[in-house]
Scaffold this active site. Structure first.
Site, PDB file in Angstrom:
ATOM      1  N   LYS A  47       8.569  -3.931  14.185  1.00 40.35           N
ATOM      2  CA  LYS A  47       9.100  -3.281  12.973  1.00 40.35           C
ATOM      3  C   LYS A  47      10.070  -2.155  13.347  1.00 40.35           C
ATOM      4  CE  LYS A  47       5.150  -3.929   9.825  1.00 40.35           C
ATOM      5  NZ  LYS A  47       4.133  -3.188   9.041  1.00 40.35           N
ATOM      6  N   HIS A  50      -3.795 -38.097  11.184  1.00 44.06           N
ATOM      7  CA  HIS A  50      -2.579 -38.862  11.460  1.00 44.06           C
ATOM      8  C   HIS A  50      -1.501 -37.989  12.092  1.00 44.06           C
ATOM      9  CE1 HIS A  50      -3.947 -42.447   9.193  1.00 44.06           C
ATOM     10  NE2 HIS A  50      -4.623 -41.537   8.514  1.00 44.06           N
ATOM     11  N   GLU A  52      10.051  -5.842   4.018  1.00 43.85           N
ATOM     12  CA  GLU A  52      10.187  -7.164   3.400  1.00 43.85           C
ATOM     13  C   GLU A  52       9.891  -7.105   1.899  1.00 43.85           C
ATOM     14  OE1 GLU A  52       8.579  -7.941   7.642  1.00 43.85           O
ATOM     15  OE2 GLU A  52       8.331  -6.450   6.049  1.00 43.85           O
ATOM     16  N   GLY A  75      -5.457  -4.558   5.393  1.00 44.04           N
ATOM     17  CA  GLY A  75      -4.585  -5.472   4.657  1.00 44.04           C
ATOM     18  C   GLY A  75      -5.038  -6.912   4.694  1.00 44.04           C
ATOM     19  N   ARG A  76      -5.506  -7.373   5.842  1.00 43.00           N
ATOM     20  CA  ARG A  76      -5.880  -8.788   5.944  1.00 43.00           C
ATOM     21  C   ARG A  76      -7.206  -9.111   5.284  1.00 43.00           C
ATOM     22  NH1 ARG A  76      -5.464  -6.068  10.509  1.00 43.00           N
ATOM     23  NH2 ARG A  76      -7.107  -5.918  12.074  1.00 43.00           N
ATOM     24  N   GLU A 128      -4.903 -11.325  14.233  1.00 40.32           N
ATOM     25  CA  GLU A 128      -4.493  -9.924  14.113  1.00 40.32           C
ATOM     26  C   GLU A 128      -5.663  -8.999  14.418  1.00 40.32           C
ATOM     27  OE1 GLU A 128      -1.182  -8.666  11.318  1.00 40.32           O
ATOM     28  OE2 GLU A 128      -2.892  -7.727  10.320  1.00 40.32           O
ATOM     29  N   LYS A 146       0.828  -1.208   0.000  1.00 43.33           N
ATOM     30  CA  LYS A 146       0.000   0.000   0.000  1.00 43.33           C
ATOM     31  C   LYS A 146       0.862   1.258   0.000  1.00 43.33           C
ATOM     32  CE  LYS A 146      -3.879   0.182   2.376  1.00 43.33           C
ATOM     33  NZ  LYS A 146      -4.860   0.291   3.482  1.00 43.33           N
TER      34      LYS A 146
END
Length: 550
Positions: free
Chosen positions: A517, A389, A215, A272-273, A358, A209
């Site tokens: 951050k 399993h 990153e 964002g999510r 979040e 954005k």
């Protein structure tokens, strides 16, 4: 207009639920089925191609009535209206929360600061459609005139998890383009992706954005440097043919070398999510074609309408959220498992981990004061039958209460009924086993039929007994299609919203992400300069070891 500030523990319904819990805590769900042959008919919701059975929970009608009363006391209906109408419900960031607008109908009117945002939403959708059609058809080509064969999505958090999950889930509908995702700032990650692609035929979609995410920018710059290496004969002008961006920061995007015409905008009112419904979903559209991507949006819109208009007692997101409150806040269950019986949804749990944890991982109420009750749930899971399993032992015989959602499909995509019948037999068997368990009498009968000695039987008996009484929800959907997937994702989004309203927290900020951050940027300077500043003793010790041995 702000959301009403209501501490749930001060409501009349919460107090009644506490009293009710003391009567229900040790109830047998199995016995409740034995005493009511119509229990499943009472506790299920059939909507479109979804059948949601919540009868295998430690509830009765009084439980549901009290939970619904709790929803009414905290004014959930009013909150839903504000959610859909563009009110500033993300108050700490002074933003509306309108990812639902991204999948609304073109003739809807949704106002933000008095302006109808729908024309702008559909302008971007048309841009996604045209760009997708040009790439998929081969009309738009790379710097050597070859059509694109690969797409690399570069983003992190919601700019990665949502698109990656959906592209994986809709593999059956995928076209010829290979889609890769780069998220982690780990250099090994990006270099493994680079090994798989050809610069002549790869399109890079940078999703950020602000175009400042560490990153994403680090990975983008590494890939651009690789793309511009002398061995490929590329120039800076070629960057514009191979890189596009989803961002609001036109200045930084163009400085990177991306053509301003190849920038897809985002909005502040989309978290964002929840952004896969926006231009962040460009890689989804490229992977499965715009029509399938648009069907994903339409399916989500159908669930939006259901959530907005249906009465709470027949409202899937509301009921599932209330059940989650019941187990989290009264039974003390801290986690929930999510088990899809399809390999296509292997990334659904990681995707929802961000969406749920979040959003509702908050310890401060909307009044700015610490809460004195549990919020948030830990979400985890893997597809069945793999998970059977792996960790089902803990759910069946462990000491923790883990409410579990089972998601299954009536029809397999490839039509292999042999495989699908075996898969679904496990799907149904697990919820039944978690409900009923296995009594000492049943175990003894098995030992007798097998001729096990009395001594051996006495030793093994306690290890073979299953207590049962483990709560589950069953979501049975006709078929995994773009539309049904859109509805499923939206269902869990709205569940998040309901929980946040009841817990009296702001679900749509994420200040807890910021501190790490900030410290990382400071520590990066120390690592590059090899000058350690003041830290706690442990961090100083670790940094020194790292610098001495790197």
């Amino acid at each position: 207009m702000s959301l009403q500030n209501t501490n749930p523990t001060h409501t009349k319904a919460w107090q009644q639920l506490q009293d009710h819990f003391s009567k229900m805590e040790n109830n047998s769900i199995k016995e409740m089925f034995q005493n009511d042959e119509k229990r499943a008919e009472k506790f299920h919701i059939h909507w479109n191609d979804f059948l949601v059975d919540y009868s295998k929970n430690n509830i009765n009608q009084e439980t549901i009535d009290l939970l619904l009363e709790l929803a009414n006391e905290v004014n959930l209906q009013e909150a839903i209206s504000k959610y859909f109408s563009g009110d500033i419900i993300n108050q700490t960031e002074n933003r509306a929360v309108l990812h639902t607008a991204l999948r609304a109908n073109e003739d809807d009117v949704i106002l933000v600061d008095g302006k109808n945002v729908m024309p702008e939403v559909f302008e971007v959708k048309n841009k996604i459609k045209n760009f997708t059609d040009e790439i998929v058809s081969g009309e738009r080509k790379g710097y050597t005139g070859k059509p694109f064969t690969d797409i690399v999505n570069i983003g992190i958090g919601g700019s990665d998890l949502g698109p990656a999950m959906v592209v994986e889930a809709l593999q059956f509908y995928k076209n010829h383009l290979n889609v890769h995702f780069v998220s982690n700032v780990d250099g090994d990650h990006v270099n493994e992706i680079i090994k798989k692609i050809n610069p002549e035929t790869t399109l890079f979609v940078i999703v950020s954005k602000t175009f400042t995410t560490q990153e994403t920018l680090t990975n983008s710059e590494t890939i651009r440097s690789w793309f511009l290496s002398s061995e490929f004969g590329t120039s800076q002008d070629d960057v514009a043919k191979h890189f596009v961006a989803v961002s609001t920061n036109i200045q930084k995007v163009t400085a990177f070398g991306i053509d301003a015409n190849n920038v897809f905008p985002m909005w502040d009112w989309v978290g964002g999510r929840f952004s896969l419904w926006s231009a962040v979903g460009l890689s989804i559209s490229l992977a499965v074609g715009f029509e399938n991507y648009n069907d994903l949006l339409k399916g989500a819109n159908k669930m939006d309408e259901h959530f907005k208009n249906e009465s709470f007692d027949k409202n899937i997101p509301v009921i599932l959220a209330l059940l989650s409150i019941w187990y989290n806040n009264f039974f003390g269950a801290e986690s929930e498992a999510l088990i899809p019986y399809t390999q296509y949804l292997q990334k659904l749990a990681p995707y929802l981990q961000q969406g749920i944890m979040e959003s509702n991982g908050k310890s401060v109420g909307r009044d700015g004061k610490p809460v004195d009750y549990q919020t948030g749930t830990i979400i985890w899971g893997e597809p069945g039958t793999n998970s059977q399993h792996a960790f089902f032992q803990l759910i069946h015989q462990g000491t923790k209460l883990i409410p579990t959602d089972f998601i299954g499909y009536v029809t397999p995509l490839y039509g292999d009924t042999n495989h699908h019948n075996k898969l679904m037999s496990n799907f149904f068997a697990q919820t039944e086993a978690l409900l009923n368990g296995k009594s000492p009498e049943q175990v003894k009968a098995e030992f007798d039929s097998q001729g096990v000695s009395e001594e051996q039987a006495a030793f093994l008996l306690p290890f073979k007994v299953f207590s049962g009484n483990k709560p589950t929800n069953t979501l049975l959907i006709n078929k995994l299609t773009p539309k049904s997937l859109g509805s499923l994702i939206a269902l869990y989004e709205h569940k998040i919203f309901v929980q946040g309203i009841i817990w009296n927290i702001f679900s749509y900020d994420q200040w807890g992400v910021e501190l790490g951050k900030q410290l990382a940027n400071s520590i990066l300077n120390e690592i590059t300069s090899e000058k350690i500043k003041e830290h706690d003793n442990s961090t100083t010790f670790l940094l020194k070891y790292f610098l001495d041995n790197k």
